[in-house]
Design a protein around this motif. Structure first.
Motif, PDB file in Angstrom:
ATOM      1  N   MET A   1      20.155  48.713  -2.856  1.00 35.84           N
ATOM      2  CA  MET A   1      21.014  49.830  -2.515  1.00 35.84           C
ATOM      3  C   MET A   1      20.189  51.214  -2.492  1.00 35.84           C
ATOM      4  SD  MET A   1      24.248  50.514  -2.687  1.00 35.84           S
ATOM      5  CE  MET A   1      25.014  49.098  -3.044  1.00 35.84           C
ATOM      6  N   ARG A   2      19.004  51.202  -3.018  1.00 35.19           N
ATOM      7  CA  ARG A   2      18.484  52.244  -2.840  1.00 35.19           C
ATOM      8  C   ARG A   2      17.888  52.553  -1.295  1.00 35.19           C
ATOM      9  NH1 ARG A   2      12.821  53.494  -2.676  1.00 35.19           N
ATOM     10  NH2 ARG A   2      12.168  55.794  -3.601  1.00 35.19           N
ATOM     11  N   ALA A   3      17.488  51.444  -0.808  1.00 36.09           N
ATOM     12  CA  ALA A   3      17.145  51.632   0.540  1.00 36.09           C
ATOM     13  C   ALA A   3      18.114  51.887   1.663  1.00 36.09           C
ATOM     14  CB  ALA A   3      16.697  50.113   1.201  1.00 36.09           C
ATOM     15  N   LEU A   4      19.262  51.505   1.424  1.00 35.65           N
ATOM     16  CA  LEU A   4      20.597  51.697   1.893  1.00 35.65           C
ATOM     17  C   LEU A   4      20.840  53.284   1.907  1.00 35.65           C
ATOM     18  CD1 LEU A   4      23.940  50.093   2.371  1.00 35.65           C
ATOM     19  CD2 LEU A   4      24.029  52.241   1.611  1.00 35.65           C
ATOM     20  N   PHE A   5      20.698  53.850   0.695  1.00 38.06           N
ATOM     21  CA  PHE A   5      20.714  55.289   0.446  1.00 38.06           C
ATOM     22  C   PHE A   5      19.865  56.218   1.190  1.00 38.06           C
ATOM     23  CE2 PHE A   5      19.340  59.230  -1.705  1.00 38.06           C
ATOM     24  CZ  PHE A   5      20.590  59.775  -1.855  1.00 38.06           C
ATOM     25  N   LEU A   6      18.652  55.751   1.127  1.00 35.19           N
ATOM     26  CA  LEU A   6      17.423  56.285   2.051  1.00 35.19           C
ATOM     27  C   LEU A   6      17.713  56.307   3.338  1.00 35.19           C
ATOM     28  CD1 LEU A   6      14.100  54.823   0.223  1.00 35.19           C
ATOM     29  CD2 LEU A   6      15.113  57.111   0.062  1.00 35.19           C
ATOM     30  N   LEU A   7      18.320  55.328   4.134  1.00 37.20           N
ATOM     31  CA  LEU A   7      18.646  55.111   5.309  1.00 37.20           C
ATOM     32  C   LEU A   7      19.669  56.279   5.641  1.00 37.20           C
ATOM     33  CD1 LEU A   7      17.516  53.617   7.708  1.00 37.20           C
ATOM     34  CD2 LEU A   7      19.147  51.855   7.460  1.00 37.20           C
ATOM     35  N   LEU A   8      20.843  56.262   4.869  1.00 38.23           N
ATOM     36  CA  LEU A   8      21.881  57.046   5.014  1.00 38.23           C
ATOM     37  C   LEU A   8      21.345  58.514   5.067  1.00 38.23           C
ATOM     38  CD1 LEU A   8      25.009  55.388   3.205  1.00 38.23           C
ATOM     39  CD2 LEU A   8      24.641  55.254   5.658  1.00 38.23           C
ATOM     40  N   ARG A   9      20.772  58.691   3.830  1.00 36.58           N
ATOM     41  CA  ARG A   9      20.040  60.204   3.588  1.00 36.58           C
ATOM     42  C   ARG A   9      19.380  60.708   4.637  1.00 36.58           C
ATOM     43  NH1 ARG A   9      18.161  64.211   3.937  1.00 36.58           N
ATOM     44  NH2 ARG A   9      17.116  65.380   2.107  1.00 36.58           N
ATOM     45  N   PHE A  10      18.503  59.877   5.174  1.00 37.14           N
ATOM     46  CA  PHE A  10      17.540  60.369   6.238  1.00 37.14           C
ATOM     47  C   PHE A  10      17.905  59.992   7.687  1.00 37.14           C
ATOM     48  CE2 PHE A  10      14.897  60.472   2.228  1.00 37.14           C
ATOM     49  CZ  PHE A  10      14.748  61.619   2.220  1.00 37.14           C
ATOM     50  N   THR A  11      18.918  59.599   8.122  1.00 40.36           N
ATOM     51  CA  THR A  11      19.351  59.433   9.392  1.00 40.36           C
ATOM     52  C   THR A  11      20.546  60.043   9.473  1.00 40.36           C
ATOM     53  OG1 THR A  11      20.382  57.360   9.131  1.00 40.36           O
ATOM     54  CG2 THR A  11      18.231  57.197   9.538  1.00 40.36           C
ATOM     55  N   GLY A  12      21.578  60.199   8.581  1.00 39.34           N
ATOM     56  CA  GLY A  12      22.900  60.749   8.842  1.00 39.34           C
ATOM     57  C   GLY A  12      23.953  59.571   9.488  1.00 39.34           C
ATOM     58  N   ALA A  13      23.391  58.470   9.560  1.00 44.40           N
ATOM     59  CA  ALA A  13      24.370  57.195  10.201  1.00 44.40           C
ATOM     60  C   ALA A  13      25.577  57.296   9.329  1.00 44.40           C
ATOM     61  CB  ALA A  13      23.399  56.163  10.135  1.00 44.40           C
ATOM     62  N   ARG A  14      26.462  56.682  10.314  1.00 43.16           N
ATOM     63  CA  ARG A  14      27.763  56.065   9.673  1.00 43.16           C
ATOM     64  C   ARG A  14      27.570  55.013   8.715  1.00 43.16           C
ATOM     65  NH1 ARG A  14      28.742  57.395  14.945  1.00 43.16           N
ATOM     66  NH2 ARG A  14      29.997  59.034  15.279  1.00 43.16           N
ATOM     67  N   LEU A  15      28.461  54.750   7.549  1.00 44.74           N
ATOM     68  CA  LEU A  15      27.963  53.711   6.736  1.00 44.74           C
ATOM     69  C   LEU A  15      28.400  52.300   7.505  1.00 44.74           C
ATOM     70  CD1 LEU A  15      27.662  52.559   3.806  1.00 44.74           C
ATOM     71  CD2 LEU A  15      30.193  52.730   3.571  1.00 44.74           C
ATOM     72  N   GLY A  16      29.197  52.286   8.385  1.00 44.86           N
ATOM     73  CA  GLY A  16      29.547  50.934   9.096  1.00 44.86           C
ATOM     74  C   GLY A  16      28.248  50.614  10.009  1.00 44.86           C
ATOM     75  N   GLU A  17      27.519  51.710  10.474  1.00 46.18           N
ATOM     76  CA  GLU A  17      26.536  51.336  11.552  1.00 46.18           C
ATOM     77  C   GLU A  17      25.219  50.577  10.495  1.00 46.18           C
ATOM     78  OE1 GLU A  17      26.352  54.713  14.772  1.00 46.18           O
ATOM     79  OE2 GLU A  17      25.550  55.255  13.043  1.00 46.18           O
ATOM     80  N   VAL A  18      25.166  51.014   9.475  1.00 50.76           N
ATOM     81  CA  VAL A  18      24.094  50.548   8.269  1.00 50.76           C
ATOM     82  C   VAL A  18      24.396  49.240   7.903  1.00 50.76           C
ATOM     83  CG1 VAL A  18      22.772  51.116   6.131  1.00 50.76           C
ATOM     84  CG2 VAL A  18      23.113  52.704   7.873  1.00 50.76           C
ATOM     85  N   LEU A  19      25.582  48.932   7.592  1.00 49.29           N
ATOM     86  CA  LEU A  19      26.076  47.795   6.788  1.00 49.29           C
ATOM     87  C   LEU A  19      25.920  46.531   7.878  1.00 49.29           C
ATOM     88  CD1 LEU A  19      29.329  48.696   4.915  1.00 49.29           C
ATOM     89  CD2 LEU A  19      26.749  48.453   4.214  1.00 49.29           C
ATOM     90  N   THR A  20      25.992  46.991   9.259  1.00 48.63           N
ATOM     91  CA  THR A  20      25.907  45.857  10.442  1.00 48.63           C
ATOM     92  C   THR A  20      24.584  45.597  10.862  1.00 48.63           C
ATOM     93  OG1 THR A  20      26.729  47.238  12.034  1.00 48.63           O
ATOM     94  CG2 THR A  20      28.458  46.008  11.012  1.00 48.63           C
ATOM     95  N   LEU A  21      23.691  46.424  10.348  1.00 51.38           N
ATOM     96  CA  LEU A  21      22.266  46.450  10.758  1.00 51.38           C
ATOM     97  C   LEU A  21      21.466  45.211  10.673  1.00 51.38           C
ATOM     98  CD1 LEU A  21      20.874  48.854  12.169  1.00 51.38           C
ATOM     99  CD2 LEU A  21      19.520  49.172   9.886  1.00 51.38           C
ATOM    100  N   ASP A  22      20.792  44.561  11.561  1.00 58.90           N
ATOM    101  CA  ASP A  22      19.820  43.702  11.741  1.00 58.90           C
ATOM    102  C   ASP A  22      18.504  44.347  11.474  1.00 58.90           C
ATOM    103  OD1 ASP A  22      18.222  41.369  12.171  1.00 58.90           O
ATOM    104  OD2 ASP A  22      19.280  40.653  13.935  1.00 58.90           O
ATOM    105  N   ASP A  23      18.085  44.000  10.256  1.00 57.54           N
ATOM    106  CA  ASP A  23      16.980  44.748   9.885  1.00 57.54           C
ATOM    107  C   ASP A  23      15.614  44.041  10.459  1.00 57.54           C
ATOM    108  OD1 ASP A  23      15.804  42.673   7.760  1.00 57.54           O
ATOM    109  OD2 ASP A  23      17.885  42.811   7.219  1.00 57.54           O
TER     110      ASP A  23
END
Length: 350
Positions: free
Chosen positions: A54-76
């Motif tokens: 969850m912290r990694a997801l927060f960092l990704l949203l915080r520093f990219t401004g991405a939409r939540l849906g984009e991050v939740l479907t990400l292939d890391d």
């Protein structure tokens, strides 16, 4: 035909619309620290892994401004290039490479490559959006942030605002975030009357530093007339005086000039002519004003004439000494000063 144009960026001076929800930098830091404390508050392996995700997801949203849906479907496995500190987000027209700050990139890489992250590779960020929002609300409550500001969308707008304040052009901000809506972009162009005054004064001071000419006028665009190639722009100064400039339509677009745009108009001293008062019979000369002469400094060839217009604006003309001798003018004389529209340089603020 040489044309002089310029621009100044007032990215540090603007008013954000009251309709836009966002977090200030100190609030973003408090939010992050809440996630850090939450992760450090347990040593149970299953809890550590879920909280680090969850912290990694927060960092990704915080520093990219991405939409939540984009991050939740990400292939890391394929999205990150940690050597370049880049993450690839979006699909189709919104697909783009987004730079990550070093801190965020290193933190995400560390958890992905750890033993607890390895078994989740490929779907590390695949979580239930409702669960994500519940955790965000809980972390906000821990650090005293309003629930309404603890959302991925607020993080997105906060990142956009952060970039605009940092001087990143709006078009680049929109591209990095995967296209902001026109309504949101408009909130970042929202200037109050006080903002406009501050911007114009800042532009005026900047232009005074850039040029030795004393012929600069603060105002706003009152009228624009274009013919497909050239455009005539009427600038009304703070005192109500009209100054006309002729520029190309390409420059009109480059400077983003439209009705109401705050501008600074400048004229170089050699482009300003002088005649005895009422002696100029050129009825087509729109930029003609009465000047009270305050100083004349001459060499064997040139004369610099300085004075003030009727509204108090300073004016300076550089002409042949023969012109001054033939006009028989001295300090205290009233003369007409005039200049061509093509000689007026416009500096817009955007």
């Amino acid at each position: 035909m040489p044309e002089h144009v310029g621009s100044l960026s007032p990215h540090t001076i603007f008013t954000v619309s009251d309709s836009l929800r966002y977090l200030e930098p100190q609030q973003l830091e408090v939010f992050l620290q809440s996630f850090n404390a939450w992760c450090a508050a347990t040593d149970r392996q299953e809890y550590v892994r879920s909280r680090q995700r969850m912290r990694a997801l927060f960092l990704l949203l915080r520093f990219t401004g991405a939409r939540l849906g984009e991050v939740l479907t990400l292939d890391d496995r394929t999205a990150f290039d940690f050597s370049r500190k880049i993450v690839c987000l979006g699909h189709g027209e919104t697909k783009r490479d987004v730079p990550l700050e070093t801190f965020a990139s290193d933190s995400i890489q560390e958890v992905l490559e750890s033993s607890m992250g390895y078994s989740l590779r490929g779907h590390f960020f695949h979580m239930d959006p409702g669960y994500v929002r519940r955790i965000f609300y809980a972390r906000a409550m821990d650090c005293g942030l309003p629930k309404a500001l603890a959302t991925p969308r607020v993080l997105r707008y906060s990142r956009a605002l952060e970039m605009v304040r940092g001087g990143v052009p709006l078009l680049v901000v929109s591209n990095v975030l995967g296209h902001l809506s026109a309504d949101i972009l408009a909130t970042f162009r929202n200037y109050t009357n006080d903002d406009v005054t501050s911007i114009v004064r800042k532009a005026h001071n900047e232009m005074q530093r850039r040029t030795s000419a004393r012929n600069s006028f603060v105002g706003h665009v009152a009228r624009v007339s274009a013919d497909g190639i050239m455009a005539e722009v009427e600038v009304v100064t703070e005192s109500g005086m009209s100054i006309f400039s002729l520029i190309t339509e390409e420059s009109l677009r480059t400077l983003k000039i439209c009705i109401g745009t705050p501008v600074v108009a400048t004229i170089k001293a050699p482009y300003i002519d002088i005649s005895k008062q009422y002696a100029c019979n050129n009825e087509g000369c729109r930029n003609k004003f009465t000047c009270s002469v305050e100083r004349i400094a001459s060499t064997e060839v040139l004369s610099e004439v300085t004075g003030h217009l009727e509204d108090g604006s300073g004016i300076c003309s550089l002409v042949s000494k023969n012109v001054i001798d033939s006009l028989n003018i001295d300090v205290g004389s009233l003369v007409d000063v005039y200049f061509k529209e093509l000689s007026v340089v416009l500096h817009s603020v955007y």
